[in-house]
Design a protein around this motif. Structure first.
Motif, mmCIF file in Angstrom:
data_model
loop_
_atom_site.group_PDB
_atom_site.id
_atom_site.type_symbol
_atom_site.label_atom_id
_atom_site.label_comp_id
_atom_site.label_asym_id
_atom_site.label_seq_id
_atom_site.Cartn_x
_atom_site.Cartn_y
_atom_site.Cartn_z
ATOM 1 N N ALA A 288 0.836 -1.205 0.000
ATOM 2 C CA ALA A 288 0.000 0.000 0.000
ATOM 3 C C ALA A 288 0.867 1.248 0.000
ATOM 4 C CB ALA A 288 -0.929 -0.007 1.206
ATOM 5 N N SER A 289 1.939 1.236 0.805
ATOM 6 C CA SER A 289 2.754 2.444 0.876
ATOM 7 C C SER A 289 3.526 2.621 -0.433
ATOM 8 C CB SER A 289 3.692 2.411 2.082
ATOM 9 O OG SER A 289 4.844 1.682 1.790
ATOM 10 N N HIS A 290 3.872 1.488 -1.053
ATOM 11 C CA HIS A 290 4.533 1.569 -2.349
ATOM 12 C C HIS A 290 3.578 2.181 -3.383
ATOM 13 C CE1 HIS A 290 7.381 0.599 -5.439
ATOM 14 N NE2 HIS A 290 6.506 -0.128 -6.105
ATOM 15 N N ALA A 291 2.331 1.692 -3.335
ATOM 16 C CA ALA A 291 1.320 2.202 -4.263
ATOM 17 C C ALA A 291 1.093 3.692 -4.022
ATOM 18 C CB ALA A 291 0.019 1.426 -4.102
ATOM 19 N N GLN A 296 1.690 9.294 -5.597
ATOM 20 C CA GLN A 296 2.171 10.651 -5.354
ATOM 21 C C GLN A 296 3.100 11.105 -6.471
ATOM 22 O OE1 GLN A 296 3.873 10.987 -1.498
ATOM 23 N NE2 GLN A 296 1.893 11.114 -0.482
ATOM 24 N N ALA A 297 3.981 10.178 -6.889
ATOM 25 C CA ALA A 297 4.901 10.511 -7.976
ATOM 26 C C ALA A 297 4.102 10.825 -9.238
ATOM 27 C CB ALA A 297 5.852 9.347 -8.227
ATOM 28 N N ASP A 298 3.037 10.061 -9.424
ATOM 29 C CA ASP A 298 2.191 10.252 -10.583
ATOM 30 C C ASP A 298 1.495 11.607 -10.534
ATOM 31 O OD1 ASP A 298 1.685 8.690 -12.865
ATOM 32 O OD2 ASP A 298 -0.436 8.654 -12.302
ATOM 33 N N GLU A 299 0.970 11.948 -9.359
ATOM 34 C CA GLU A 299 0.298 13.240 -9.193
ATOM 35 C C GLU A 299 1.281 14.376 -9.445
ATOM 36 O OE1 GLU A 299 -1.537 13.461 -5.388
ATOM 37 O OE2 GLU A 299 -3.112 12.049 -5.947
ATOM 38 N N MET A 300 2.498 14.168 -8.923
ATOM 39 C CA MET A 300 3.546 15.178 -9.086
ATOM 40 C C MET A 300 3.823 15.378 -10.571
ATOM 41 S SD MET A 300 5.383 16.922 -7.034
ATOM 42 C CE MET A 300 6.228 18.316 -7.737
ATOM 43 N N LYS A 301 3.899 14.258 -11.288
ATOM 44 C CA LYS A 301 4.189 14.321 -12.703
ATOM 45 C C LYS A 301 3.064 15.045 -13.447
ATOM 46 C CE LYS A 301 4.727 10.707 -15.451
ATOM 47 N NZ LYS A 301 4.989 9.288 -15.685
ATOM 48 N N THR A 302 1.819 14.737 -13.046
ATOM 49 C CA THR A 302 0.682 15.389 -13.684
ATOM 50 C C THR A 302 0.727 16.889 -13.417
ATOM 51 O OG1 THR A 302 -0.556 13.384 -13.247
ATOM 52 C CG2 THR A 302 -1.819 15.292 -13.955
ATOM 53 N N ALA A 303 0.991 17.246 -12.151
ATOM 54 C CA ALA A 303 1.055 18.667 -11.785
ATOM 55 C C ALA A 303 2.158 19.354 -12.581
ATOM 56 C CB ALA A 303 1.313 18.818 -10.291
ATOM 57 N N LEU A 304 3.286 18.639 -12.703
ATOM 58 C CA LEU A 304 4.418 19.191 -13.439
ATOM 59 C C LEU A 304 4.054 19.419 -14.901
ATOM 60 C CD1 LEU A 304 7.978 18.580 -12.895
ATOM 61 C CD2 LEU A 304 7.283 17.676 -15.077
ATOM 62 N N MET A 305 3.399 18.420 -15.505
ATOM 63 C CA MET A 305 3.042 18.545 -16.906
ATOM 64 C C MET A 305 2.031 19.669 -17.112
ATOM 65 S SD MET A 305 5.015 16.579 -18.300
ATOM 66 C CE MET A 305 4.460 16.962 -19.960
ATOM 67 N N THR A 306 1.034 19.738 -16.222
ATOM 68 C CA THR A 306 0.022 20.788 -16.338
ATOM 69 C C THR A 306 0.681 22.154 -16.247
ATOM 70 O OG1 THR A 306 -1.472 19.307 -15.210
ATOM 71 C CG2 THR A 306 -2.192 21.579 -15.424
ATOM 72 N N SER A 307 1.564 22.273 -15.232
ATOM 73 C CA SER A 307 2.196 23.558 -14.988
ATOM 74 C C SER A 307 3.116 23.936 -16.146
ATOM 75 C CB SER A 307 2.981 23.497 -13.686
ATOM 76 O OG SER A 307 3.405 24.775 -13.342
ATOM 77 N N ILE A 308 3.939 22.973 -16.563
ATOM 78 C CA ILE A 308 4.871 23.261 -17.652
ATOM 79 C C ILE A 308 4.113 23.623 -18.914
ATOM 80 C CG2 ILE A 308 6.511 22.189 -19.257
ATOM 81 C CD1 ILE A 308 7.858 20.891 -16.980
ATOM 82 N N SER A 309 3.040 22.852 -19.201
ATOM 83 C CA SER A 309 2.341 23.134 -20.447
ATOM 84 C C SER A 309 1.695 24.519 -20.384
ATOM 85 C CB SER A 309 1.311 22.046 -20.765
ATOM 86 O OG SER A 309 0.256 22.101 -19.857
ATOM 87 N N HIS A 310 1.186 24.897 -19.218
ATOM 88 C CA HIS A 310 0.593 26.224 -19.100
ATOM 89 C C HIS A 310 1.660 27.303 -19.271
ATOM 90 C CE1 HIS A 310 -0.906 29.822 -16.975
ATOM 91 N NE2 HIS A 310 -2.025 29.495 -17.590
ATOM 92 N N ASP A 311 2.787 27.107 -18.582
ATOM 93 C CA ASP A 311 3.826 28.131 -18.591
ATOM 94 C C ASP A 311 4.504 28.282 -19.941
ATOM 95 O OD1 ASP A 311 3.272 28.601 -16.006
ATOM 96 O OD2 ASP A 311 4.837 27.296 -15.214
ATOM 97 N N LEU A 312 4.553 27.182 -20.688
ATOM 98 C CA LEU A 312 5.189 27.266 -21.995
ATOM 99 C C LEU A 312 4.204 27.716 -23.065
ATOM 100 C CD1 LEU A 312 7.358 24.014 -21.975
ATOM 101 C CD2 LEU A 312 8.108 26.347 -21.532
#
Lengths: 527, 230
Positions: A288-291, A296-312
């Motif tokens: 469970a903690s691995h999942a 969390q890593a996935d959410e981070m990646k999504t946030a990163l992509m959303t943010s980067i795509s907006h900023d670019l």
């Protein structure tokens, strides 16, 4: 009546039988005319029953036969032979033998079932105590440690541990008892654990004190020489869950004289069952903690992509709109129009460049490729330098500077300058156009404090702990401000690499970013 | 006749100004608003013919602005957004946006979308007894459809679907919107049913989904009946 365990041994029973029958015979022989054959037989029968009650059925039958022979030899005519004259005496001897054997068996059975009942009761007590100890343990490792403590208590053992075959070796998941109980499994123990796990049966090394009941048996590891029977040893109980073996319970010997020492199977099975559940829980918790980490890593990646795509894409949208207008020949653009479109392209290209630089900076910080060059830095000069570099952004504000000329800090000058530029730009972004920005430095003891403060509206309390997180943007109020959400994460990265720390303090009257660096000797600066 | 009016609601000043200059060059009257509240205010004052709306506004979501505008007005709304995710787009379209354009976009594309939106705003095709598009003619009174003079045999559902799509030509219709209008509110999740009917309709119209003449798929969003004049 409590008897010591050694006294209960069969050998002792046989000896006691021989001695007591001989003694009783010796007492009765001189008096045989007065006592009479019937009483002699009854006395020997009584002795047989007592022996049977104490040492059990086998010794009881041995006593019956011995008494019968003694009766025949010493008290039945003709004396001192095993032949019998009178047919009624033959019958009497057979009746004696029959009664004493039946009596012994019944007594032994009663004794055994009483003992069994006592053991069951003790087992129930142990299991009750186990469930009390396990209830309310939310951490699987804690629950398994409680279980080990209960095993140690129930068997009066030096130690107990739960081993799991994780990642090749047998690792200790939990243990209780002596410090030795937590020892890593050695080669021999690993073999025993493997054997237990693959056979589903209890295996032992050396002397554990566990009863010689059928299941616990010594299994020599294949291909190795016979195991030396050590004075102390361990038993390995497989932890079965369905058709999987999740690990073993290692019980260290020698165990004490508890009610379970001779018949440990059912209690060990109960402990093993409970331990298997515990290991299963631990495995699930880990999964469970691995999942969770993955999510969390996935959410981070999504946030990163959303943010980067907006900023670019936002500056690109401005550029594309201007460019596609300029190449549109259906409209006669005036010079002023053309200049305005070009200005848009210019400013948006700069903005795009800043966002990309921020992303690259953060990437450099996180991938650890920056090798900071720490040396003595003259703080007032550094602040003056960054004030000049940010003049275009801060215009028309007043940027005050209050730093002693004798303050030197140990830092990487380039990284610190970039961090300060980001902080000043940040202050300019988040405060009103005319509001001043203050730069200050002071030395106190072994550290230098550099403060960048503004007179803006401040940062909301709930946002304050997150301002240094990448892509974090204030919940509301300041959303008008454009930025990559990376600036402060970069500040923190650069300051940390530079050997310092940064914190933020905020009030409705303004925000203060405080950088702390180790103080440096002035001498080093000139060196 | 005065120029068509366009209201640009976007918090990016640079983009807003570039848009304004470009649109004014194409003879549109333009007003700007930098957030949702001022957008709604400007709308009432300016009475635009088309609204260009960003979805990420500082004070409120563009989706909320859509909903607010749709309470009182039928004015075409074109969403301009960097958001690529379909959820955001569908939410805006479901709240009444007519079209969307992902940033960055070329002005040609935007101008074409504006022209379609303006036509939609000025003519309500459903009012007539006949919808005619190229060689496709839908006779509303007789409930017949002719393609190049030949009558097409459509099931009642196919007819209703075609009529709904054609009535809203040029506008992006999300799956739930179409399902609600044709099948009813309880069918809004049955996208597969819609897909089946669209395929049947395309077959009867001789339409190729790869290079459509009538029904264009907006993947993950819905369908758009192509306006032959654009």
């Amino acid at each position: 009546m409590k008897l010591p365990p050694w006294f209960r041994r069969r050998r002792v029973g046989v000896a006691a039988t021989l001695v007591s029958v001989a003694a009783l015979t010796a007492v009765m022989a001189p008096l045989q005319d007065d006592i009479g054959l019937l009483n002699e037989g009854l006395l020997l029968l009584l002795l047989t029953l007592v022996i049977s009650g104490t040492w059990g059925r086998e010794v009881g039958i041995f006593a019956a036969v011995t008494s019968n022979l003694a009766l025949n030899f010493f008290f039945v005519e003709p004396l001192h032979t095993l032949t019998v004259q009178s047919p009624e005496n033959v019958l009497a001897l057979f009746v004696f033998l029959g009664v004493s054997i039946i009596g012994s068996s019944l007594l032994a059975a009663a004794r055994a079932s009483a003992e069994e009942a006592r053991r069951r009761e003790a087992e129930t007590q142990v299991l009750l105590s186990l469930s009390r100890a396990m209830i309310g343990q939310t951490e699987p490792a804690e629950a398994l440690a409680s279980l080990c403590r209960e095993v140690v208590a129930a068997f009066d053992a030096p130690g107990a541990s739960v081993l799991t075959a994780a990642a090749g070796g047998w690792g200790v998941l939990a243990h209780a008892g002596s410090a030795d109980a937590g020892r890593p499994a050695d080669a021999q123990e690993r073999t025993m654990a493997e054997q237990a796990a693959s056979s589903g049966q209890i295996t032992r090394i050396g002397h554990t004190g566990l009863g010689n009941s059928r299941r616990p048996r010594i299994v020599a590891p294949s291909g190795t020489q016979r195991i030396r029977e050590a004075d102390v040893g361990s038993a390995f109980v497989p932890l079965l869950f369905g058709d999987r073996t999740l690990g073993v319970l290692r019980l260290d010997g020698p165990i004490g004289a508890t009610p379970f020492a001779q018949h440990p199977d059912s209690l060990l099975a109960a402990f093993a069952g409970e331990a298997a559940l515990g290991v299963q829980r631990a495995e699930l918790a880990q999964a469970a903690s691995h999942a969770d980490a993955l999510r969390q890593a996935d959410e981070m990646k999504t946030a990163l992509m959303t943010s980067i795509s907006h900023d670019l894409k936002t500056p690109l949208a401005g550029i594309k709109t201007a460019v596609s207008s300029l190449i549109d020949t259906s409209v006669e653009w005036s010079d002023e129009d053309r200049e305005a479109f070009l200005a848009t392209i210019d400013s948006q290209a700069d903005r795009l460049n800043r966002v990309i630089s921020d992303i690259l900076d953060l990437n450099r910080i996180e991938s650890g490729v920056i090798a900071p060059a720490r040396r003595s830095v003259h703080v007032a000069s550094l602040l003056d330098d960054v004030r000049e570099r940010t003049a275009l952004v801060t215009k028309p504000r007043v940027v005050t500077l209050d730093a002693g000329a004798d303050i030197y800090a140990q830092a990487d000058e380039t990284l610190m300058a970039q961090a300060l530029v980001n902080l000043i730009e940040n202050a300019a972004k988040y405060s009103a156009a005319g509001a001043p920005i203050h730069l200050a430095a002071s030395a106190a003891g072994a550290s230098v404090e550099i403060v960048v403060s503004d007179e803006g509206p401040g940062i909301a309390a709930r946002d304050l702990p997150h301002v240094f997180e990448r892509f974090y943007r204030a919940q509301e109020g300041s959303r008008r401000v454009k930025g990559s959400g990376l600036g402060l994460a970069i500040v923190k990265g650069f300051v940390t690499l530079s050997g310092g720390s940064v914190r933020v303090e905020s009030a409705p009257s303004g925000t203060r970013f405080v950088i702390q660096l180790p103080v440096a000797e002035q001498a080093k600066a000139s060196a | 006749m005065s120029n068509p009016r366009i209201l640009v609601v976007d918090d990016e000043a640079q983009l807003r100004r570039a848009l304004r200059r470009s649109l004014e060059g194409h003879a549109y009257d333009v007003r700007e608003a930098d957030d949702g509240a001022s957008g709604l205010r400007e709308f009432d004052a300016f009475k635009p013919d088309v609204v260009l709306l960003d979805l990420m506004l500082p004070d409120m979501s563009g989706v909320d602005v859509c909903r607010e505008l749709r309470r009182k007005h039928e004015t075409p709304i074109i969403v301009l957004s960097v958001a690529d995710d379909e959820k955001t787009k569908v939410a805006a379209l479901d709240e009444g946006a007519d079209d969307y354009l992902t940033k960055p976009f070329g002005m040609d594309e935007l101008l074409a979308r504006i022209r379609v939106a303006l036509r939609r705003g000025s003519t309500n095709r459903a009012q007539g007894s006949e919808i005619s598009m190229g060689d496709l003619v839908i006779d509303i009174e007789k409930r017949t459809v002719r393609l190049g003079g030949d009558e097409l045999h459509l099931t009642p559902t196919e007819y209703t679907l075609l009529k709904y799509l054609a009535t809203n030509a040029g506008k992006v219709l999300t799956h739930p919107m179409i399902l609600r209008a044709v099948w009813g509110a309880e069918y809004t999740d049955d996208t597969h049913v819609l897909r089946t009917y669209i395929n049947q309709l395309r077959a009867k119209l001789g339409d190729d989904s790869g290079s459509p003449r009538y029904i264009r798929t907006d993947t993950g969003i819905g369908y758009r009946f192509l306006d032959p004049e654009s």
